[in-house]
Design an enzyme around this catalytic site. Structure first.
Site, PDB file in Angstrom:
ATOM      1  N   SER A  27      68.229  76.384  52.923  1.00  0.00           N
ATOM      2  CA  SER A  27      69.032  75.152  52.841  1.00  0.00           C
ATOM      3  C   SER A  27      70.321  75.279  53.656  1.00  0.00           C
ATOM      4  O   SER A  27      70.963  76.335  53.683  1.00  0.00           O
ATOM      5  CB  SER A  27      69.383  74.870  51.376  1.00  0.00           C
ATOM      6  OG  SER A  27      70.330  73.823  51.313  1.00  0.00           O
TER       7      SER A  27
ATOM      8  N   THR B 192      72.904  73.373  52.942  1.00  0.00           N
ATOM      9  CA  THR B 192      74.002  72.959  52.062  1.00  0.00           C
ATOM     10  C   THR B 192      74.976  74.115  51.769  1.00  0.00           C
ATOM     11  O   THR B 192      76.194  73.897  51.833  1.00  0.00           O
ATOM     12  CB  THR B 192      73.431  72.343  50.766  1.00  0.00           C
ATOM     13  OG1 THR B 192      72.658  71.192  51.123  1.00  0.00           O
ATOM     14  CG2 THR B 192      74.530  71.898  49.825  1.00  0.00           C
TER      15      THR B 192
ATOM     16  N   LYS C 137      65.114  68.385  39.308  1.00  0.00           N
ATOM     17  CA  LYS C 137      66.134  67.330  39.309  1.00  0.00           C
ATOM     18  C   LYS C 137      66.055  66.441  38.071  1.00  0.00           C
ATOM     19  O   LYS C 137      67.048  65.864  37.645  1.00  0.00           O
ATOM     20  CB  LYS C 137      65.976  66.440  40.554  1.00  0.00           C
ATOM     21  CG  LYS C 137      66.549  67.053  41.811  1.00  0.00           C
ATOM     22  CD  LYS C 137      66.435  66.086  42.969  1.00  0.00           C
ATOM     23  CE  LYS C 137      67.164  66.611  44.177  1.00  0.00           C
ATOM     24  NZ  LYS C 137      67.050  65.733  45.342  1.00  0.00           N
TER      25      LYS C 137
ATOM     26  N   ASP D 203      72.767  62.389  46.190  1.00  0.00           N
ATOM     27  CA  ASP D 203      71.819  61.848  47.176  1.00  0.00           C
ATOM     28  C   ASP D 203      71.976  60.323  47.219  1.00  0.00           C
ATOM     29  O   ASP D 203      71.927  59.703  48.281  1.00  0.00           O
ATOM     30  CB  ASP D 203      70.370  62.199  46.806  1.00  0.00           C
ATOM     31  CG  ASP D 203      70.081  63.678  46.955  1.00  0.00           C
ATOM     32  OD1 ASP D 203      70.676  64.322  47.831  1.00  0.00           O
ATOM     33  OD2 ASP D 203      69.257  64.194  46.169  1.00  0.00           O
TER      34      ASP D 203
ATOM     35  N   ALA E  35      58.296  57.060  48.248  1.00  0.00           N
ATOM     36  CA  ALA E  35      58.899  56.843  46.920  1.00  0.00           C
ATOM     37  C   ALA E  35      58.996  58.149  46.142  1.00  0.00           C
ATOM     38  O   ALA E  35      58.875  58.165  44.924  1.00  0.00           O
ATOM     39  CB  ALA E  35      58.072  55.814  46.144  1.00  0.00           C
ATOM     40  N   GLY E  36      59.204  59.265  46.856  1.00  0.00           N
ATOM     41  CA  GLY E  36      59.333  60.562  46.187  1.00  0.00           C
ATOM     42  C   GLY E  36      60.763  60.788  45.722  1.00  0.00           C
ATOM     43  O   GLY E  36      61.506  59.839  45.449  1.00  0.00           O
ATOM     44  N   GLY E  37      61.153  62.068  45.654  1.00  0.00           N
ATOM     45  CA  GLY E  37      62.483  62.419  45.145  1.00  0.00           C
ATOM     46  C   GLY E  37      63.596  61.786  45.963  1.00  0.00           C
ATOM     47  O   GLY E  37      64.480  61.101  45.420  1.00  0.00           O
TER      48      GLY E  37
ATOM     49  N   TYR F  22      66.367  64.970  58.769  1.00  0.00           N
ATOM     50  CA  TYR F  22      67.460  65.334  59.689  1.00  0.00           C
ATOM     51  C   TYR F  22      67.266  66.696  60.339  1.00  0.00           C
ATOM     52  O   TYR F  22      68.152  67.166  61.054  1.00  0.00           O
ATOM     53  CB  TYR F  22      68.814  65.291  58.959  1.00  0.00           C
ATOM     54  CG  TYR F  22      68.966  66.332  57.877  1.00  0.00           C
ATOM     55  CD1 TYR F  22      68.401  66.138  56.628  1.00  0.00           C
ATOM     56  CD2 TYR F  22      69.669  67.500  58.107  1.00  0.00           C
ATOM     57  CE1 TYR F  22      68.522  67.086  55.638  1.00  0.00           C
ATOM     58  CE2 TYR F  22      69.807  68.459  57.118  1.00  0.00           C
ATOM     59  CZ  TYR F  22      69.221  68.239  55.879  1.00  0.00           C
ATOM     60  OH  TYR F  22      69.344  69.198  54.910  1.00  0.00           O
TER      61      TYR F  22
HETATM   62  P1  NAD Z   1      58.576  64.040  48.237  1.00  0.00           P
HETATM   63  O1  NAD Z   1      57.402  64.883  48.568  1.00  0.00           O
HETATM   64  O2  NAD Z   1      59.146  64.039  46.873  1.00  0.00           O
HETATM   65  O3  NAD Z   1      58.234  62.503  48.589  1.00  0.00           O
HETATM   66  C1  NAD Z   1      57.599  62.067  49.747  1.00  0.00           C
HETATM   67  C2  NAD Z   1      56.876  60.763  49.434  1.00  0.00           C
HETATM   68  O4  NAD Z   1      56.361  60.220  50.637  1.00  0.00           O
HETATM   69  C3  NAD Z   1      55.686  60.964  48.489  1.00  0.00           C
HETATM   70  O5  NAD Z   1      55.789  60.047  47.423  1.00  0.00           O
HETATM   71  C4  NAD Z   1      54.475  60.676  49.374  1.00  0.00           C
HETATM   72  O6  NAD Z   1      53.384  60.118  48.680  1.00  0.00           O
HETATM   73  C5  NAD Z   1      55.075  59.691  50.371  1.00  0.00           C
HETATM   74  N1  NAD Z   1      54.344  59.599  51.624  1.00  0.00           N
HETATM   75  C6  NAD Z   1      53.914  60.606  52.430  1.00  0.00           C
HETATM   76  N2  NAD Z   1      53.314  60.101  53.538  1.00  0.00           N
HETATM   77  C7  NAD Z   1      53.401  58.757  53.435  1.00  0.00           C
HETATM   78  C8  NAD Z   1      52.989  57.685  54.272  1.00  0.00           C
HETATM   79  N3  NAD Z   1      52.369  57.899  55.442  1.00  0.00           N
HETATM   80  N4  NAD Z   1      53.239  56.426  53.867  1.00  0.00           N
HETATM   81  C9  NAD Z   1      53.849  56.177  52.685  1.00  0.00           C
HETATM   82  N5  NAD Z   1      54.265  57.164  51.852  1.00  0.00           N
HETATM   83  C10 NAD Z   1      54.047  58.429  52.223  1.00  0.00           C
HETATM   84  O7  NAD Z   1      59.673  64.444  49.296  1.00  0.00           O
HETATM   85  P2  NAD Z   1      61.243  64.107  49.207  1.00  0.00           P
HETATM   86  O8  NAD Z   1      61.938  65.154  48.444  1.00  0.00           O
HETATM   87  O9  NAD Z   1      61.384  62.703  48.767  1.00  0.00           O
HETATM   88  O10 NAD Z   1      61.696  64.276  50.720  1.00  0.00           O
HETATM   89  C11 NAD Z   1      61.149  63.494  51.779  1.00  0.00           C
HETATM   90  C12 NAD Z   1      61.851  63.890  53.076  1.00  0.00           C
HETATM   91  O11 NAD Z   1      63.204  63.461  53.019  1.00  0.00           O
HETATM   92  C13 NAD Z   1      61.941  65.410  53.237  1.00  0.00           C
HETATM   93  O12 NAD Z   1      60.855  65.860  53.989  1.00  0.00           O
HETATM   94  C14 NAD Z   1      63.274  65.631  53.939  1.00  0.00           C
HETATM   95  O13 NAD Z   1      63.058  65.793  55.327  1.00  0.00           O
HETATM   96  C15 NAD Z   1      64.034  64.345  53.726  1.00  0.00           C
HETATM   97  N6  NAD Z   1      65.263  64.520  52.920  1.00  0.00           N
HETATM   98  C16 NAD Z   1      66.445  64.245  53.518  1.00  0.00           C
HETATM   99  C17 NAD Z   1      67.601  64.368  52.794  1.00  0.00           C
HETATM  100  C18 NAD Z   1      68.930  64.056  53.442  1.00  0.00           C
HETATM  101  O14 NAD Z   1      69.959  64.354  52.825  1.00  0.00           O
HETATM  102  N7  NAD Z   1      68.956  63.469  54.615  1.00  0.00           N
HETATM  103  C19 NAD Z   1      67.571  64.773  51.450  1.00  0.00           C
HETATM  104  C20 NAD Z   1      66.329  65.053  50.871  1.00  0.00           C
HETATM  105  C21 NAD Z   1      65.179  64.931  51.617  1.00  0.00           C
END
Ligand code: NAD
Length: 301
Positions: A26, A28, A83, A119, A144-146, A238
């Protein structure tokens, strides 16, 4: 436990950490430590990796929280997969964490542990700063993930008339739409990933919150060429900063926002919660750019 008072003139010491799975790489921790040094603090930020099995991680999390407090940690960031499971272990939730039902920052205040979600605030402030004046009639959030949950929470509070949350799991998309609907003055609904191309044709803006664009997940979750003139695109990925999606959107003449602002904002907001001192956001943005560039030079995609 009693912590010895600071001697007059000695630097303020801050001990924090990041609990989660696979957190060693990370960016961070170095972002916080660089900002702490600018404030003249002895600022130590430790990544604390936990086991991949969530059930075991929850037991470990309780012990880690208790010991962190006893050892004199100021607070902790937490990430996947704990989380949500950390919530019952806390005494209080700030609005950001309550709205999204997830915590990424815990601060110890006296004998209380308070959960925040930077976030949500990080994406929200980046959006206001970078895309504050863009049209918001129809916005499509893909993923719609984390992280998508934090983005949806921030978007729902930003006067979007029609917010559609799409995911390959329609159940996840619907559940997130239901969660954030009460925060919105407009309509919020879930959709399947197959609907995205049709939705983009009428979208004022779209946000990628899937892993597509990262080195390990090359490609784009959606094609910005399908969007109308004057639309905008935000990518929360990013690493790298210039994703295929953002480059294609700029080629199409659309306004863009990279994931740097959210990543910097979550760290800056957590720094302020931990220390009570204002973060230098411009300097933290530059630090993050340098860290991402250094990482790319060491392990090019
Ligand atoms: P996650 O695995 O919890 O969620 C990803 C979601 O995307 C899942 O629900 C999955 O089903 C969906 N998905 C995947 N392919 C898809 C598609 N083609 N169409 C529609 N939905 C699709 O992951 P997360 O923790 O939510 O993180 C996602 C990305 O966000 C990470 O890979 C990271 O690069 C980025 N991120 C950036 C920051 C930031 O501060 N900028 C913070 C956290 C995560």
């Amino acid at each position: 436990m009693t912590i010895a008072p600071r001697l007059p003139g000695s630097p303020r010491s801050v001990l924090v950490g990041l609990i989660g799975q696979g957190v060693a790489p990370s960016l961070t921790p170095p972002m916080h430590e660089l900002e702490g040094a600018r404030h003249g603090m002895t600022y130590v930020y430790r990544p604390i990796d936990i086991v991949p099995d969530e059930a075991t991680a929850i037991g470990e999390l309780g012990r880690l929280l208790a010991y962190a407090r006893r050892i004199g940690f100021t607070g902790l960031n937490v990430t996947h997969p704990v989380k949500q499971s950390i919530i019952p272990l806390l005494d209080e939730l700030a609005t950001s964490a309550r709205q999204v039902g997830a915590v990424n920052t815990v601060v110890f205040e006296g004998d209380r542990a308070i959960g925040h979600n930077t976030d949500v605030t990080g994406f929200g402030s980046a959006f206001d700063r970078t895309l504050g004046s863009v049209p918001r009639d129809h916005v499509v959030l893909v993923g719609a993930g984390g992280a998508g949950s934090a983005v949806a929470t921030a978007l729902a509070e930003r006067g979007i008339a029609d917010l559609v949350i799409a995911d390959v799991s329609i159940e996840r998309a619907d559940a997130l739409a239901e969660l954030v609907r009460p925060l919105s003055s407009g309509s919020v609904r879930g959709a399947s990933a197959t609907e995205v191309p049709a939705l983009l044709a009428g979208a004022s803006g779209a946000v990628n919150a899937t892993p597509f664009g990262m080195a390990a997940h090359p490609g784009m979750a959606f094609d910005p060429a399908l969007m109308p003139d004057g639309a905008w695109v935000s990518d929360i990925v990013y690493r790298p900063t210039d994703t295929a999606l953002l480059m294609a959107a700029r080629d199409r003449g659309l306004r863009t926002m990279s994931g740097l602002g959210m990543a910097m904002g979550q760290a800056a907001d957590a720094f302020e919660i931990f220390t009570g001192e204002p973060a230098d956001r411009a300097a933290m943005t530059q630090d993050l750019k340098n860290l991402v560039a250094r990482e790319a030079a060491v392990s090019p995609a």
